[in-house]
Design an enzyme around this catalytic site. Structure first.
Site, PDB file in Angstrom:
ATOM      1  N   ASN A   7     -82.765   3.025  72.400  1.00 33.39           N
ATOM      2  CA  ASN A   7     -81.635   3.146  73.177  1.00 33.39           C
ATOM      3  C   ASN A   7     -80.389   2.561  72.496  1.00 33.39           C
ATOM      4  O   ASN A   7     -80.480   1.226  72.612  1.00 33.39           O
ATOM      5  CB  ASN A   7     -81.802   2.685  74.674  1.00 33.39           C
ATOM      6  N   ARG A  90     -82.955   7.831  73.131  1.00 29.19           N
ATOM      7  CA  ARG A  90     -82.272   8.350  74.436  1.00 29.19           C
ATOM      8  C   ARG A  90     -80.719   8.615  74.123  1.00 29.19           C
ATOM      9  O   ARG A  90     -79.895   8.131  73.180  1.00 29.19           O
ATOM     10  CB  ARG A  90     -81.665   6.773  75.212  1.00 29.19           C
ATOM     11  N   HIS A 179     -77.937   9.883  84.342  1.00 27.86           N
ATOM     12  CA  HIS A 179     -79.141   9.044  84.714  1.00 27.86           C
ATOM     13  C   HIS A 179     -80.176  10.205  85.173  1.00 27.86           C
ATOM     14  O   HIS A 179     -81.057   9.952  85.931  1.00 27.86           O
ATOM     15  CB  HIS A 179     -78.925   8.614  86.223  1.00 27.86           C
ATOM     16  N   ARG A 240     -66.461   1.350  87.354  1.00 29.51           N
ATOM     17  CA  ARG A 240     -65.944   2.639  87.384  1.00 29.51           C
ATOM     18  C   ARG A 240     -65.628   2.919  88.824  1.00 29.51           C
ATOM     19  O   ARG A 240     -66.048   2.622  89.826  1.00 29.51           O
ATOM     20  CB  ARG A 240     -67.010   3.625  87.076  1.00 29.51           C
ATOM     21  N   GLU A 383     -86.955   4.196  82.856  1.00 32.96           N
ATOM     22  CA  GLU A 383     -86.388   5.159  81.916  1.00 32.96           C
ATOM     23  C   GLU A 383     -87.367   5.267  80.447  1.00 32.96           C
ATOM     24  O   GLU A 383     -87.397   6.432  80.161  1.00 32.96           O
ATOM     25  CB  GLU A 383     -84.999   5.347  81.910  1.00 32.96           C
TER      26      GLU A 383
END
Ligand code: ADP
Length: 396
Positions: A7, A90, A179, A240, A383
């Site tokens: 990743n 990823r 996600h 965010r 993940e």
């Protein structure tokens, strides 16, 4: 079969090596400050740490050091790089073309480059990890796993925005969702725990972490999700903003002479619970500050939980029959107080938390009361394992 999961960020790289016979993580590590002074690799193996501190100018050099660490005679876990059967990468944005994970070929690369216009920081960084592996392990297949792919089952009524249709047709402006790898893992695991056929499983998957998103899963597929064209939409997050009247953006840009690039930075990095509280983007700090009487920290927490509630309730109506509400991510797995606060108000729908059962962190637990109309669960997401599984399935 041994699978390496990578990743890549713009200056960092996380990796895990899986033994897929047992789905065990053999070793994991993190490289930071790639291309910056002070590059450092830390590899962890059952509590033992192995550190490499050497200049790493780019991702190829970083990946080279990851390989050195994996085969290090004292601290490594494999004898040679030949033991790596495939690498799973990823990727953040796959656009509309990438509806599932894919073995890398020219067409897939083109789709990744096309989608980079919506993920200008992430996709190119992810691509650097891929290029490094292609260069250093030329005979090993690479697989791309996309954050957006799971959401490609959303119908028009949830992915289209209320703007001129030409922006969708000409530019591909729509909700993509993120996600996806986590929501996919949660959906699979929830179906197993509920003992249901995945194609008949309806859940609300609430991934609440530094970045947060909620997905409405209908019949095992993503039906709606809170993040949008980019990960900025939806819940208020660590830094965010989440949902906002678009006029706020144009007002600030005009009033303060802020450029679109700066505005993007403000909305992604300086907003959310950090911006509201002025304290921190970390929810543990906020809970502490709120307990000490900091009003703005309390507002930040309240705004966060209110929005989570709003989406869970709305999504339940969208999917009609909800088998379970699942909490995951750093906050979802660990914050007993916030889970309790989020689920307050759902009693009117017959959904009840059992306070004792809710008094847990991480792992897998049912936290609803026996007589709750809908099960409420905590499931720790994984993940990387999902990426490793997809990679294995594609190279088998
Ligand atoms: P990322 O999105 O970076 O993967 P995580 O899923 O690890 O983030 O979530 C990080 C968030 O989880 C942080 O805001 C952190 O404060 C929060 N968190 C972790 N443990 C707890 C806890 N015990 N109580 C409340 N929040 C927690």
């Amino acid at each position: 079969m041994k699978i390496l999961v990578i990743n890549c960020g713009s200056s960092s790289l996380k990796y895990q090596l899986f033994n897929m016979d047992t789905e065990e993580v053999m070793v994991k590590g993190l490289v930071e400050r790639i291309g910056i002074e002070g590059s450092r690799l830390v590899q962890k193996n059952n509590g033992d740490e192995f550190v490499i501190e050497e200049a790493m100018q780019d991702h190829t050099q970083a990946v080279g050091h990851v390989f050195d660490a994996l085969i290090d005679s004292e601290n490594g876990v494999i004898g040679s790089l030949d033991e790596i059967d495939a690498v799973g990468h990823r990727f953040v944005h796959g656009g509309e073309k990438m509806t599932k994970s894919a073995l890398i070929n020219d067409e897939v690369k083109e789709a990744i480059n096309d989608a980079a216009k919506f993920a200008p920081l992430h996709n190119p960084a992810n691509m650097m990890g891929l290029k490094a592996c292609e260069e250093l392990l030329p005979n090993v297949p690479n697989v791309a796993v996309f954050d957006t792919a799971f959401h490609q089952t959303m119908p028009e009524k949830t992915y289209l925005y209320g703007i001129d249709y030409k922006y969708y047709e000409q530019e591909g402006i729509r909700k993509y969702g993120f996600h996806g790898t986590s929501h996919n893992y949660i959906t699979n695991r929830a179906a197993e725990l509920l003992n249901k056929d995945i194609n008949e499983t309806n859940i609300i998957s609430a991934h609440l972490g530094n970045g947060s998103s909620i997905t409405a899963v209908k019949e095992g597929k993503s039906f709606d999700t809170t993040m949008g064209l980019t990960p900025l939409e939806g819940l208020v997050m660590g830094t965010r903003s989440g949902d906002l009247d678009p006029a706020v953006v144009t007002y600030i840009e005009e009033k303060d002479g802020v450029s679109p690039g700066e505005m993007n930075n403000i909305l992604n990095k300086k907003s959310g619970v950090l911006g509201i509280s002025g304290v921190s983007s970390d929810f543990r700090d906020l809970e502490e500050a709120a307990k000490e009487g900091n009003d703005r920290a309390q507002y930040a927490l309240d705004i966060f939980t209110t929005r989570v509630k709003r989406y869970i309730a709305g999504y339940m109506a969208e999917i009609e029959n909800t088998d379970a509400i699942v909490f995951t991510g750093g906050i979802g797995e660990n914050s007993i107080e916030l889970r309790k606060e989020i689920m307050t108000g759902f009693e009117q729908f017959g959904i009840k938390i059992d306070d004792e059962a809710n008094n847990v962190r991480g792992d897998e637990h049912v936290i609803s009361a026996e007589d709750s109309k809908v099960k409420v669960m905590v499931i720790a997401t994984d993940e990387e394992l999902m990426i490793a599984r997809d990679t294995q399935n594609l190279v088998k």
